[in-house]
Design a protein around this motif. Structure first.
Motif, PDB file in Angstrom:
ATOM      1  N   ARG A 207      -8.625  -2.451   8.046  1.00  0.00           N
ATOM      2  CA  ARG A 207      -9.345  -1.428   7.258  1.00  0.00           C
ATOM      3  C   ARG A 207      -8.413  -0.784   6.233  1.00  0.00           C
ATOM      4  NH1 ARG A 207     -12.524   2.703  10.607  1.00  0.00           N
ATOM      5  NH2 ARG A 207     -13.185   3.262   8.520  1.00  0.00           N
ATOM      6  N   ILE A 208      -7.200  -0.497   6.635  1.00  0.00           N
ATOM      7  CA  ILE A 208      -6.237   0.093   5.695  1.00  0.00           C
ATOM      8  C   ILE A 208      -5.930  -0.885   4.569  1.00  0.00           C
ATOM      9  CG2 ILE A 208      -3.817   0.809   5.426  1.00  0.00           C
ATOM     10  CD1 ILE A 208      -4.019   2.008   8.243  1.00  0.00           C
ATOM     11  N   ILE A 209      -5.699  -2.148   4.920  1.00  0.00           N
ATOM     12  CA  ILE A 209      -5.359  -3.159   3.917  1.00  0.00           C
ATOM     13  C   ILE A 209      -6.515  -3.372   2.932  1.00  0.00           C
ATOM     14  CG2 ILE A 209      -4.951  -5.642   3.604  1.00  0.00           C
ATOM     15  CD1 ILE A 209      -3.266  -5.526   6.158  1.00  0.00           C
ATOM     16  N   SER A 210      -7.738  -3.436   3.444  1.00  0.00           N
ATOM     17  CA  SER A 210      -8.874  -3.756   2.564  1.00  0.00           C
ATOM     18  C   SER A 210      -9.438  -2.546   1.841  1.00  0.00           C
ATOM     19  CB  SER A 210      -9.973  -4.439   3.371  1.00  0.00           C
ATOM     20  OG  SER A 210     -10.498  -3.556   4.343  1.00  0.00           O
TER      21      SER A 210
ATOM     22  N   PHE B 255      -8.974 -11.079  -2.185  1.00  0.00           N
ATOM     23  CA  PHE B 255      -8.091 -11.702  -1.197  1.00  0.00           C
ATOM     24  C   PHE B 255      -7.912 -10.795   0.007  1.00  0.00           C
ATOM     25  CE2 PHE B 255      -3.898 -12.065   0.732  1.00  0.00           C
ATOM     26  CZ  PHE B 255      -3.917 -13.390   1.131  1.00  0.00           C
ATOM     27  N   LEU B 256      -7.680  -9.504  -0.234  1.00  0.00           N
ATOM     28  CA  LEU B 256      -7.462  -8.568   0.864  1.00  0.00           C
ATOM     29  C   LEU B 256      -8.686  -8.441   1.762  1.00  0.00           C
ATOM     30  CD1 LEU B 256      -5.342  -5.811  -0.895  1.00  0.00           C
ATOM     31  CD2 LEU B 256      -4.574  -7.527   0.752  1.00  0.00           C
ATOM     32  N   ARG B 257      -9.863  -8.519   1.187  1.00  0.00           N
ATOM     33  CA  ARG B 257     -11.087  -8.477   2.005  1.00  0.00           C
ATOM     34  C   ARG B 257     -11.192  -9.719   2.879  1.00  0.00           C
ATOM     35  NH1 ARG B 257     -14.991  -6.125  -2.540  1.00  0.00           N
ATOM     36  NH2 ARG B 257     -14.475  -3.932  -2.236  1.00  0.00           N
ATOM     37  N   TYR B 258     -11.003 -10.886   2.284  1.00  0.00           N
ATOM     38  CA  TYR B 258     -11.045 -12.134   3.064  1.00  0.00           C
ATOM     39  C   TYR B 258      -9.940 -12.143   4.119  1.00  0.00           C
ATOM     40  CZ  TYR B 258     -14.393 -14.239  -0.167  1.00  0.00           C
ATOM     41  OH  TYR B 258     -15.499 -14.517  -0.906  1.00  0.00           O
ATOM     42  N   PHE B 259      -8.764 -11.715   3.725  1.00  0.00           N
ATOM     43  CA  PHE B 259      -7.651 -11.686   4.659  1.00  0.00           C
ATOM     44  C   PHE B 259      -7.937 -10.764   5.833  1.00  0.00           C
ATOM     45  CE2 PHE B 259      -3.914  -9.486   6.247  1.00  0.00           C
ATOM     46  CZ  PHE B 259      -3.235 -10.559   6.807  1.00  0.00           C
ATOM     47  N   SER B 260      -8.485  -9.589   5.560  1.00  0.00           N
ATOM     48  CA  SER B 260      -8.783  -8.624   6.620  1.00  0.00           C
ATOM     49  C   SER B 260      -9.739  -9.206   7.648  1.00  0.00           C
ATOM     50  CB  SER B 260      -9.360  -7.340   6.027  1.00  0.00           C
ATOM     51  OG  SER B 260      -8.401  -6.716   5.213  1.00  0.00           O
ATOM     52  N   VAL B 261     -10.757  -9.904   7.168  1.00  0.00           N
ATOM     53  CA  VAL B 261     -11.712 -10.542   8.076  1.00  0.00           C
ATOM     54  C   VAL B 261     -11.000 -11.630   8.886  1.00  0.00           C
ATOM     55  CG1 VAL B 261     -13.781 -11.992   8.188  1.00  0.00           C
ATOM     56  CG2 VAL B 261     -13.730  -9.998   6.679  1.00  0.00           C
ATOM     57  N   MET B 262     -10.214 -12.453   8.220  1.00  0.00           N
ATOM     58  CA  MET B 262      -9.502 -13.536   8.896  1.00  0.00           C
ATOM     59  C   MET B 262      -8.506 -12.985   9.918  1.00  0.00           C
ATOM     60  SD  MET B 262      -9.273 -16.700   9.134  1.00  0.00           S
ATOM     61  CE  MET B 262      -8.205 -17.993   9.673  1.00  0.00           C
ATOM     62  N   TYR B 263      -7.870 -11.896   9.599  1.00  0.00           N
ATOM     63  CA  TYR B 263      -6.898 -11.268  10.490  1.00  0.00           C
ATOM     64  C   TYR B 263      -7.561 -10.834  11.803  1.00  0.00           C
ATOM     65  CZ  TYR B 263      -2.923  -8.212  11.674  1.00  0.00           C
ATOM     66  OH  TYR B 263      -1.847  -7.621  12.287  1.00  0.00           O
TER      67      TYR B 263
ATOM     68  N   LYS C 194       0.832  -1.207   0.000  1.00  0.00           N
ATOM     69  CA  LYS C 194       0.000   0.000   0.000  1.00  0.00           C
ATOM     70  C   LYS C 194       0.865   1.256   0.000  1.00  0.00           C
ATOM     71  CE  LYS C 194      -4.436  -1.076   0.404  1.00  0.00           C
ATOM     72  NZ  LYS C 194      -5.523  -0.503  -0.319  1.00  0.00           N
ATOM     73  N   VAL C 195       1.915   1.253   0.812  1.00  0.00           N
ATOM     74  CA  VAL C 195       2.800   2.411   0.893  1.00  0.00           C
ATOM     75  C   VAL C 195       3.477   2.661  -0.453  1.00  0.00           C
ATOM     76  CG1 VAL C 195       4.964   3.252   1.912  1.00  0.00           C
ATOM     77  CG2 VAL C 195       3.214   2.256   3.369  1.00  0.00           C
ATOM     78  N   LYS C 196       3.919   1.587  -1.080  1.00  0.00           N
ATOM     79  CA  LYS C 196       4.614   1.701  -2.365  1.00  0.00           C
ATOM     80  C   LYS C 196       3.663   1.906  -3.541  1.00  0.00           C
ATOM     81  CE  LYS C 196       9.036   1.038  -1.672  1.00  0.00           C
ATOM     82  NZ  LYS C 196      10.039   1.964  -2.141  1.00  0.00           N
ATOM     83  N   GLY C 197       2.369   1.652  -3.321  1.00  0.00           N
ATOM     84  CA  GLY C 197       1.402   1.771  -4.404  1.00  0.00           C
ATOM     85  C   GLY C 197       1.430   0.596  -5.360  1.00  0.00           C
ATOM     86  N   VAL C 198       1.927  -0.534  -4.882  1.00  0.00           N
ATOM     87  CA  VAL C 198       2.030  -1.743  -5.698  1.00  0.00           C
ATOM     88  C   VAL C 198       0.860  -2.653  -5.368  1.00  0.00           C
ATOM     89  CG1 VAL C 198       3.459  -3.766  -6.201  1.00  0.00           C
ATOM     90  CG2 VAL C 198       4.536  -1.582  -5.669  1.00  0.00           C
ATOM     91  N   LYS C 199       0.285  -3.258  -6.387  1.00  0.00           N
ATOM     92  CA  LYS C 199      -0.831  -4.174  -6.171  1.00  0.00           C
ATOM     93  C   LYS C 199      -0.307  -5.606  -6.225  1.00  0.00           C
ATOM     94  CE  LYS C 199      -5.496  -5.054  -7.505  1.00  0.00           C
ATOM     95  NZ  LYS C 199      -6.719  -4.403  -7.765  1.00  0.00           N
ATOM     96  N   ILE C 200      -0.138  -6.216  -5.045  1.00  0.00           N
ATOM     97  CA  ILE C 200       0.372  -7.581  -4.955  1.00  0.00           C
ATOM     98  C   ILE C 200      -0.781  -8.574  -4.859  1.00  0.00           C
ATOM     99  CG2 ILE C 200       1.703  -9.181  -3.529  1.00  0.00           C
ATOM    100  CD1 ILE C 200       3.456  -6.851  -2.710  1.00  0.00           C
ATOM    101  N   PHE C 201      -1.779  -8.241  -4.041  1.00  0.00           N
ATOM    102  CA  PHE C 201      -2.904  -9.129  -3.785  1.00  0.00           C
ATOM    103  C   PHE C 201      -4.167  -8.573  -4.443  1.00  0.00           C
ATOM    104  CE2 PHE C 201      -0.203  -9.378   0.114  1.00  0.00           C
ATOM    105  CZ  PHE C 201       0.255 -10.673  -0.057  1.00  0.00           C
ATOM    106  N   SER C 202      -5.088  -9.473  -4.757  1.00  0.00           N
ATOM    107  CA  SER C 202      -6.365  -9.035  -5.329  1.00  0.00           C
ATOM    108  C   SER C 202      -7.222  -8.392  -4.243  1.00  0.00           C
ATOM    109  CB  SER C 202      -7.107 -10.227  -5.939  1.00  0.00           C
ATOM    110  OG  SER C 202      -7.572 -11.091  -4.916  1.00  0.00           O
ATOM    111  N   VAL C 203      -8.181  -7.595  -4.662  1.00  0.00           N
ATOM    112  CA  VAL C 203      -9.090  -6.928  -3.732  1.00  0.00           C
ATOM    113  C   VAL C 203      -9.880  -7.972  -2.938  1.00  0.00           C
ATOM    114  CG1 VAL C 203     -11.104  -5.417  -3.576  1.00  0.00           C
ATOM    115  CG2 VAL C 203      -9.249  -4.862  -5.149  1.00  0.00           C
TER     116      VAL C 203
END
Length: 117
Positions: A110-113, A62-70, A51-60
Motif C-alpha cells: 500500500r505504501i509503495i503503490s 509498474f508499482l501497482r502491478y508490483f504491489s499486487v505481485m508482491y 519513497k523516503v527520498k522523494g525520488v520517482k524511480i518506477f512508474s505508477v
C-alpha cells in the motif's frame, strides 16, 4: 561508468536469489518461488527507499502491478507448501507467522503503490 554499478548490482541480486533457491529443499516450484521472492523484496526495498527520498524511480503502473505481485507471491509462498505437504502437520505458529507476514507485505504494498505521498 553507471553500467559497471548496474552490472554489479544485478550480479549480487540475482546471485543471492539463486543461492537462496539452490539452498531450498523442495520441488521445482518451491525453488522457483525461493528465487523470485528475494528479487521482489529487493524491488520493494528500492521502492521504499525511493519513497523516503522523494525520488520517482518506477512508474505508477509498474508499482501497482508490483504491489499486487508482491502480495500474491507472499500468499503463494506460504499456501503452496500447505497444499503439497497437506498430509503433514503444520508447525503450531505457521499460520500466525503467515498472517503477520501477509499483513506487513500488504502494508508495504500500500505504501509503495500510494502515489499521493
Amino acid at each position: 561508468m553507471k553500467i559497471k554499478y548496474i552490472t554489479l548490482l544485478l550480479i549480487l541480486t540475482v546471485g543471492s536469489a539463486f543461492i537462496n533457491a539452490y539452498g531450498t529443499v523442495g520441488d521445482l516450484i518451491e525453488k522457483i518461488i525461493a528465487f523470485i521472492t528475494p528479487l521482489l523484496v529487493y524491488i520493494a526495498i528500492i521502492a521504499l527507499a525511493a519513497k523516503v527520498k522523494g525520488v520517482k524511480i518506477f512508474s505508477v503502473k509498474f508499482l501497482r502491478y508490483f504491489s499486487v505481485m508482491y502480495v500474491v507471491m507472499t500468499i503463494i509462498e506460504n499456501i503452496y507448501p500447505m497444499i503439497i505437504y497437506s498430509d503433514q502437520t503444520l508447525p503450531s505458529n505457521y499460520l500466525t507467522v503467515f498472517f503477520l507476514q501477509l499483513s506487513m507485505n500488504i502494508y508495504i504494498a500500500r505504501i509503495i503503490s500510494n502515489e499521493h505521498d
